[in-house]
Write a protein that holds these residues in place. Structure first.
Motif, PDB file in Angstrom:
ATOM      1  N   SER A 183       5.892  -1.490  19.211  1.00  0.00           N
ATOM      2  CA  SER A 183       5.077  -0.330  18.843  1.00  0.00           C
ATOM      3  C   SER A 183       4.602  -0.429  17.399  1.00  0.00           C
ATOM      4  O   SER A 183       3.487   0.013  17.077  1.00  0.00           O
ATOM      5  N   GLY A 184       5.426  -1.019  16.518  1.00  0.00           N
ATOM      6  CA  GLY A 184       5.017  -1.203  15.124  1.00  0.00           C
ATOM      7  C   GLY A 184       3.799  -2.096  15.002  1.00  0.00           C
ATOM      8  O   GLY A 184       2.855  -1.785  14.262  1.00  0.00           O
ATOM      9  N   TYR A 185       3.796  -3.196  15.729  1.00  0.00           N
ATOM     10  CA  TYR A 185       2.632  -4.092  15.700  1.00  0.00           C
ATOM     11  C   TYR A 185       1.405  -3.433  16.313  1.00  0.00           C
ATOM     12  O   TYR A 185       0.278  -3.589  15.818  1.00  0.00           O
ATOM     13  N   ALA A 186       1.599  -2.693  17.409  1.00  0.00           N
ATOM     14  CA  ALA A 186       0.469  -2.003  18.036  1.00  0.00           C
ATOM     15  C   ALA A 186      -0.137  -0.993  17.067  1.00  0.00           C
ATOM     16  O   ALA A 186      -1.373  -0.873  16.966  1.00  0.00           O
ATOM     17  N   LEU A 187       0.706  -0.290  16.333  1.00  0.00           N
ATOM     18  CA  LEU A 187       0.216   0.664  15.345  1.00  0.00           C
ATOM     19  C   LEU A 187      -0.518  -0.041  14.215  1.00  0.00           C
ATOM     20  O   LEU A 187      -1.515   0.468  13.677  1.00  0.00           O
ATOM     21  N   ASN A 188      -0.053  -1.244  13.855  1.00  0.00           N
ATOM     22  CA  ASN A 188      -0.667  -2.000  12.767  1.00  0.00           C
ATOM     23  C   ASN A 188      -2.114  -2.387  13.094  1.00  0.00           C
ATOM     24  O   ASN A 188      -2.955  -2.501  12.198  1.00  0.00           O
ATOM     25  N   ILE A 189      -2.397  -2.583  14.374  1.00  0.00           N
ATOM     26  CA  ILE A 189      -3.767  -2.909  14.770  1.00  0.00           C
ATOM     27  C   ILE A 189      -4.705  -1.753  14.433  1.00  0.00           C
ATOM     28  O   ILE A 189      -5.870  -1.954  14.055  1.00  0.00           O
ATOM     29  N   LEU A 190      -4.184  -0.528  14.513  1.00  0.00           N
ATOM     30  CA  LEU A 190      -4.988   0.660  14.236  1.00  0.00           C
ATOM     31  C   LEU A 190      -4.943   1.071  12.777  1.00  0.00           C
ATOM     32  O   LEU A 190      -5.911   1.613  12.245  1.00  0.00           O
ATOM     33  N   LEU A 191      -3.792   0.844  12.117  1.00  0.00           N
ATOM     34  CA  LEU A 191      -3.601   1.266  10.729  1.00  0.00           C
ATOM     35  C   LEU A 191      -3.396   0.051   9.843  1.00  0.00           C
ATOM     36  O   LEU A 191      -2.302  -0.505   9.783  1.00  0.00           O
ATOM     37  N   MET A 192      -4.438  -0.375   9.144  1.00  0.00           N
ATOM     38  CA  MET A 192      -4.312  -1.532   8.266  1.00  0.00           C
ATOM     39  C   MET A 192      -5.261  -1.454   7.063  1.00  0.00           C
ATOM     40  O   MET A 192      -5.503  -2.449   6.398  1.00  0.00           O
ATOM     41  N   SER A 193      -5.762  -0.250   6.779  1.00  0.00           N
ATOM     42  CA  SER A 193      -6.771  -0.115   5.723  1.00  0.00           C
ATOM     43  C   SER A 193      -6.245   0.506   4.438  1.00  0.00           C
ATOM     44  O   SER A 193      -6.967   0.574   3.450  1.00  0.00           O
ATOM     45  N   GLU A 194      -4.998   0.965   4.419  1.00  0.00           N
ATOM     46  CA  GLU A 194      -4.410   1.578   3.226  1.00  0.00           C
ATOM     47  C   GLU A 194      -3.030   0.973   2.984  1.00  0.00           C
ATOM     48  O   GLU A 194      -2.368   0.511   3.917  1.00  0.00           O
ATOM     49  N   VAL A 195      -2.596   1.036   1.725  1.00  0.00           N
ATOM     50  CA  VAL A 195      -1.272   0.506   1.393  1.00  0.00           C
ATOM     51  C   VAL A 195      -0.192   1.247   2.159  1.00  0.00           C
ATOM     52  O   VAL A 195       0.748   0.639   2.690  1.00  0.00           O
ATOM     53  N   TRP A 196      -0.317   2.572   2.244  1.00  0.00           N
ATOM     54  CA  TRP A 196       0.723   3.332   2.936  1.00  0.00           C
ATOM     55  C   TRP A 196       0.780   2.984   4.421  1.00  0.00           C
ATOM     56  O   TRP A 196       1.844   3.095   5.050  1.00  0.00           O
ATOM     57  N   HIS A 197      -0.363   2.572   4.993  1.00  0.00           N
ATOM     58  CA  HIS A 197      -0.351   2.118   6.394  1.00  0.00           C
ATOM     59  C   HIS A 197       0.618   0.942   6.561  1.00  0.00           C
ATOM     60  O   HIS A 197       1.428   0.903   7.499  1.00  0.00           O
ATOM     61  N   LEU A 198       0.523  -0.017   5.635  1.00  0.00           N
ATOM     62  CA  LEU A 198       1.336  -1.226   5.759  1.00  0.00           C
ATOM     63  C   LEU A 198       2.801  -0.945   5.416  1.00  0.00           C
ATOM     64  O   LEU A 198       3.703  -1.580   5.978  1.00  0.00           O
ATOM     65  N   VAL A 199       3.058   0.000   4.519  1.00  0.00           N
ATOM     66  CA  VAL A 199       4.445   0.411   4.251  1.00  0.00           C
ATOM     67  C   VAL A 199       5.046   1.016   5.515  1.00  0.00           C
ATOM     68  O   VAL A 199       6.176   0.684   5.914  1.00  0.00           O
ATOM     69  N   LEU A 200       4.288   1.906   6.164  1.00  0.00           N
ATOM     70  CA  LEU A 200       4.768   2.554   7.393  1.00  0.00           C
ATOM     71  C   LEU A 200       5.041   1.529   8.481  1.00  0.00           C
ATOM     72  O   LEU A 200       6.103   1.539   9.125  1.00  0.00           O
ATOM     73  N   VAL A 201       4.082   0.639   8.690  1.00  0.00           N
ATOM     74  CA  VAL A 201       4.222  -0.362   9.755  1.00  0.00           C
ATOM     75  C   VAL A 201       5.410  -1.278   9.483  1.00  0.00           C
ATOM     76  O   VAL A 201       6.203  -1.575  10.391  1.00  0.00           O
ATOM     77  N   SER A 202       5.549  -1.746   8.241  1.00  0.00           N
ATOM     78  CA  SER A 202       6.661  -2.650   7.926  1.00  0.00           C
ATOM     79  C   SER A 202       7.999  -1.961   8.113  1.00  0.00           C
ATOM     80  O   SER A 202       8.978  -2.591   8.539  1.00  0.00           O
ATOM     81  N   CYS A 203       8.074  -0.660   7.827  1.00  0.00           N
ATOM     82  CA  CYS A 203       9.330   0.064   8.019  1.00  0.00           C
ATOM     83  C   CYS A 203       9.661   0.236   9.499  1.00  0.00           C
ATOM     84  O   CYS A 203      10.822   0.133   9.909  1.00  0.00           O
TER      85      CYS A 203
END
Length: 495
Positions: free
Chosen positions: A356-376
Motif C-alpha cells: 500500500s505504501g508503494y501504491a500511495l507513492n505512485i499518487l503522492l510524489m510531488s512534495e517532500v512530506w509525500h515522500l516522508v509519509l510514504v517512507s514511513c
C-alpha cells in the motif's frame, strides 16, 4: 541429521546477564553493521576524484561489500552453530573494525575496496544475534527481541544516511570510517562484557567444499546481476557468469545433499515453512530496496524536470531517517501480533502495508512530506515483516541449526535487494527524459519501479499464504526454556 551437543560456555559467561542488556547490546551491534551499507552513499559521486579512479572502478567500493556479505553470511552462520555464536559474532565485529580502519587510511582504490570487503564480512552479525537470543532469552521476551534485532538492519541504514551526509559535507571523508571503527570497537567491548556464549553447538567438520562451491556460485550470480548494466546484459561476460552460476549452484546442491555434514541442510531448507519464508524474503528484499533507489533520486533531481524536488543529500537523509524510527517502533507491534496470531499473520500484514505504501507513492510524489509519509508507511511494513521472518525460521529448525538457517534467510533478503537494483536500473535507464543535454529517469520510470515494488510485496503476501498455519513462534520459545536434554528431544521430534 546431526543434533545439538552441549559444551560448557566460555569462562565468565555461564551466568546469564539481564535480558534487556543482551537485547540492547545485540541490537546496537546490528545497527552498527547496517550503518556500513549507507556509510559510503553520500561520497559515491565524489569517489572518482577522491580515489583518482574511474567511476566504473570506484563502483567496486559498493560491489565488494555486497559480494563479501553474500559469501560470509551463510558460512559464518554455520560456523556459529558449530563452534559458538558469540565467538563468530566477535570475529565479525573485528572484521568490521579492521575494514573501517583500512578505509579510513585509504587514499586510493585498492585499499578502499579491500576495506569495504572486510566490512562486508561482518554482515552475519544480525542473524547471529537473533540465534543468540533464541538460545539465551526468556520465552516471554523472545518475539520482541528478535523482531527488534531483525529491524536493526533497516534502522541503522535509515539513521546512518543523514549522519554520513552531515559528516561528509563538513569534514574530511575519512572521518566516516574512523567513526565506524569507533562504533565497532564499542560494540566489541559491550559484546565481550554482556553477551553469553550459547551452549547449543553442533560440532562436527566444516564443509569446506560446500563453502567454496556456494561462494563461487554466489559470486558468479551477484557479479552478473550487479555489473550486468555496466558490461551489457547480453555481453559474453554477463551471460557466462550467469551460466556459471547455474551450473555451480546445481553442483553445489548435489554435493550438499550427499555430504554428511553440509554447510546448508537443504532438506531442512525444503521444509514448507522454511522454503516459503525464504521465497517471501527474496520478494521483500526486492520490495524494500526499490524505495532506496527511487526516493533519493526523486528528492535530488532538479525541480525544472517537473517532478524532481532539487534537494541535497543531507535533506535526503533527513527525509528517510523517520522510517528507521517507525521501523523500530513497529518491531514491538510486530512482536505483539506474532504472540497473538502467529508470525505468518504478521508477515502477511507487513507485506500488505509495504504494498500500500508503494501504491500511495505512485499518487503522492510531488512534495517532500509525500515522500516522508510514504517512507514511513513502507518502513512500518518492513518492521512488521522483518520481525516475523526470524520467528518463522526458528519455529521450523532445530536449535542447533538456528545460526545457519537465519543466515540463509538474511542472504535471501540480500539477493532480493540485488535483483531490485539490477531491474530498477534497467527500467530507469530505458525510461528517460531529456534535460540539459542529459538523459534523466522519467517520472513514469519511477512510477513503474514503484508499481513493481508494490507487486513484489504482494508476491510476498501470496507466498506467505503457503506457510503452515500453526504458530511456529512457540517452538523456539519452548526450546529456550527447556533443560538441555529436553531441548534435544524437541529437536529430534522436529526432525
Amino acid at each position: 541429521m546431526s543434533h545439538a551437543s552441549t559444551r560448557p560456555a566460555d569462562a565468565g559467561t555461564s551466568a546469564p546477564p539481564r535480558a534487556n542488556a543482551v537485547v540492547a547490546v545485540l541490537a546496537l551491534a546490528g545497527i552498527v553493521v547496517s550503518l556500513m551499507q549507507t556509510l559510503v552513499i553520500p561520497i559515491v559521486p565524489e569517489l572518482p576524484r577522491l580515489l583518482n579512479a574511474s567511476p566504473s572502478n570506484t563502483a567496486w567500493a559498493v560491489t565488494a561489500t555486497l559480494l563479501a556479505a553474500a559469501v560470509a553470511t551463510p558460512v559464518v552462520g554455520r560456523l556459529g552453530d558449530m563452534i559458538g555464536k558469540r565467538r563468530m559474532l566477535l570475529a565479525s565485529i573485528v572484521m568490521l573494525i579492521a575494514g573501517s580502519v583500512v578505509c579510513a587510511l585509504a587514499d586510493s582504490l585498492v585499499p578502499m575496496v579491500i576495506g569495504r570487503a572486510l566490512q562486508g564480512l561482518a554482515a552475519a552479525v544480525v542473524p547471529l544475534g537473533i540465534s543468540i537470543m533464541r538460545d539465551t532469552m526468556p520465552a516471554e521476551k523472545l518475539a520482541g527481541s528478535t523482531a527488534l534485532m531483525s529491524a536493526s538492519l533497516g534502522v541503522g541504514g535509515a539513521l546512518g544516511l543523514p549522519a554520513a551526509a552531515f559528516i561528509a559535507d563538513r569534514w574530511n571523508w575519512h572521518i566516516l570510517f574512523w567513526a565506524s571503527a569507533g562504533l565497532g570497537a564499542l560494540s566489541l567491548i559491550l559484546v565481550l562484557l554482556v553477551i553469553p556464549e550459547s551452549k547449543v553447538r553442533t560440532g562436527g567438520r566444516f564443509d569446506l567444499v560446500g563453502s567454496l562451491g556456494l561462494a563461487a556460485g554466489l559470486l558468479s550470480l551477484l557479479l552478473a546481476v550487479s555489473k550486468g548494466g555496466d558490461w551489457g546484459w547480453t555481453s559474453s561476460t554477463t551471460l557466462g557468469l550467469g551460466v556459471a552460476a547455474v551450473v555451480i549452484l546445481l553442483a553445489w546442491g548435489w554435493w550438499e545433499l550427499r555430504t554428511r555434514q553440509p554447510l546448508v541442510d537443504l532438506r531442512t531448507t525444503a521444509r514448507r515453512q522454511v522454503l516459503f519464508t525464504n521465497f517471501a524474503s527474496v520478494a521483500l528484499g526486492f520490495s524494500m530496496f526499490a524505495m532506496s533507489l527511487v526516493l533519493p533520486q526523486l528528492l535530488q533531481l532538479p525541480t525544472q524536470t517537473g517532478y524532481g524536488l532539487g534537494k541535497s543529500m543531507l535533506t535526503v537523509g533527513l527525509v528517510l531517517a523517520p522510517q528507521g524510527l517507525v521501523m523500530m517502533a513497529m518491531s514491538a507491534v510486530s512482536a505483539s501480533v506474532t504472540r497473538a496470531k502467529g508470525p505468518k499473520v504478521t508477515l502477511m500484514i507487513g507485506a500488505l502495508i509495504v504494498a500500500s505504501g508503494y501504491a500511495l507513492n505512485i499518487l503522492l510524489m510531488s512534495e517532500v512530506w509525500h515522500l516522508v509519509l510514504v517512507s514511513c508507511i513502507i518502513g512500518g511494513g518492513v518492521g512488521f515483516t522483518y520481525g516475523a521472518l526470524p520467528a518463522l525460521i526458528m519455529g521450523a529448525v532445530e536449535p542447533s541449526q538456528t545460526g545457519a538457517a537465519n543466515s540463509l534467510n538474511t542472504l535471501m533478503r540480500s539477493l532480493g535487494t540485488s535483483f531490485a537494483s539490477a531491474i530498477a536500473g534497467v527500467i530507469l535507464a530505458q525510461m528517460t527524459t531529456g534535460f540539459g543535454g542529459h538523459a534523466l529517469p522519467s517520472e513514469n520510470g519511477f512510477k513503474v519501479v514503484m508499481a513493481i515494488g508494490s507487486a513484489a510485496a504482494l508476491l510476498a503476501f501470496a507466498l506467505a499464504t503457503f506457510i503452515p498455519k500453526r504458530r511456529a513462534a512457540a517452538q523456539p520459545e519452548a526450546a529456550t526454556q527447556a533443560p538441555e536434554p529436553a531441548a534435544q528431544a524437541v529437536s529430534e521430534a522436529q526432525a
